[in-house]
Design a protein around this motif. Structure first.
Motif, PDB file in Angstrom:
ATOM      1  N   MET A 130       0.847  -1.121   0.009  1.00 35.26           N
ATOM      2  CA  MET A 130      -0.099  -0.016   0.019  1.00 35.26           C
ATOM      3  C   MET A 130       0.742   1.285  -0.107  1.00 35.26           C
ATOM      4  O   MET A 130       1.713   1.420   0.823  1.00 35.26           O
ATOM      5  N   PRO A 131       0.716   2.135  -0.923  1.00 29.71           N
ATOM      6  CA  PRO A 131       1.384   3.385  -1.087  1.00 29.71           C
ATOM      7  C   PRO A 131       1.091   4.199   0.114  1.00 29.71           C
ATOM      8  O   PRO A 131       0.235   4.371   0.874  1.00 29.71           O
ATOM      9  N   GLY A 132       2.389   4.690   0.501  1.00 29.38           N
ATOM     10  CA  GLY A 132       2.277   5.865   1.790  1.00 29.38           C
ATOM     11  C   GLY A 132       3.617   6.680   1.692  1.00 29.38           C
ATOM     12  O   GLY A 132       4.406   6.359   1.285  1.00 29.38           O
ATOM     13  N   ILE A 133       3.132   7.935   2.375  1.00 27.52           N
ATOM     14  CA  ILE A 133       4.503   8.696   2.470  1.00 27.52           C
ATOM     15  C   ILE A 133       4.526   9.284   3.811  1.00 27.52           C
ATOM     16  O   ILE A 133       3.457   9.128   4.732  1.00 27.52           O
ATOM     17  N   LEU A 134       5.792   9.460   4.434  1.00 30.85           N
ATOM     18  CA  LEU A 134       5.707   9.999   5.836  1.00 30.85           C
ATOM     19  C   LEU A 134       6.130  11.467   5.597  1.00 30.85           C
ATOM     20  O   LEU A 134       6.735  11.947   4.816  1.00 30.85           O
ATOM     21  N   LEU A 135       5.408  12.177   6.427  1.00 31.12           N
ATOM     22  CA  LEU A 135       5.347  13.659   6.423  1.00 31.12           C
ATOM     23  C   LEU A 135       5.995  14.364   7.656  1.00 31.12           C
ATOM     24  O   LEU A 135       5.944  13.860   8.736  1.00 31.12           O
ATOM     25  N   ASP A 136       6.775  15.571   7.420  1.00 28.82           N
ATOM     26  CA  ASP A 136       7.413  16.169   8.512  1.00 28.82           C
ATOM     27  C   ASP A 136       6.408  17.591   8.730  1.00 28.82           C
ATOM     28  O   ASP A 136       5.656  17.781   7.726  1.00 28.82           O
ATOM     29  N   ASP A 137       6.494  18.242   9.753  1.00 29.87           N
ATOM     30  CA  ASP A 137       5.934  19.675  10.006  1.00 29.87           C
ATOM     31  C   ASP A 137       6.171  20.518   8.737  1.00 29.87           C
ATOM     32  O   ASP A 137       5.416  21.351   8.464  1.00 29.87           O
ATOM     33  N   SER A 138       7.571  20.322   8.358  1.00 26.43           N
ATOM     34  CA  SER A 138       7.955  21.438   7.165  1.00 26.43           C
ATOM     35  C   SER A 138       7.651  20.855   5.930  1.00 26.43           C
ATOM     36  O   SER A 138       8.003  21.878   5.003  1.00 26.43           O
ATOM     37  N   ASP A 139       7.153  19.884   5.522  1.00 22.37           N
ATOM     38  CA  ASP A 139       6.767  19.464   4.323  1.00 22.37           C
ATOM     39  C   ASP A 139       5.534  20.160   3.776  1.00 22.37           C
ATOM     40  O   ASP A 139       4.591  20.705   4.466  1.00 22.37           O
ATOM     41  N   ASN A 140       5.679  20.641   2.359  1.00 23.55           N
ATOM     42  CA  ASN A 140       4.529  21.252   1.861  1.00 23.55           C
ATOM     43  C   ASN A 140       3.606  20.304   1.357  1.00 23.55           C
ATOM     44  O   ASN A 140       4.059  19.364   0.684  1.00 23.55           O
TER      45      ASN A 140
END
Length: 67
Positions: free
Chosen positions: A1-11
């Motif tokens: 399953m596709p997924g990405i991890l985000l930081d607070d600074s990610d657009n």
């Protein structure tokens, strides 16, 4: 399953673009379209044969133009 991890600074737009690319790479949408309607095995076989014939014609046309 596709997924990405985000930081607070990610657009958000960049993260959405990365997610869409992963979904496309995994073939989720094409699989969904395939499973949307039931196809009889005979229809599936006809489609496979037609696609193979189309690929062969394209390959022959390309090799004829290259030579």
């Amino acid at each position: 399953m596709p997924g990405i991890l985000l930081d607070d600074s990610d657009n958000f737009e960049i993260a959405l673009r990365r997610f869409k690319k992963q979904v496309e790479k995994a073939g989720v949408l094409s699989e969904l379209k395939k499973r949307q309607h039931y196809e009889k095995p005979s229809v599936q076989e006809k489609k496979k044969k037609a696609a193979a014939k189309k690929r062969l014609i394209k390959k022959m046309r390309k090799s004829r133009n290259d030579g």
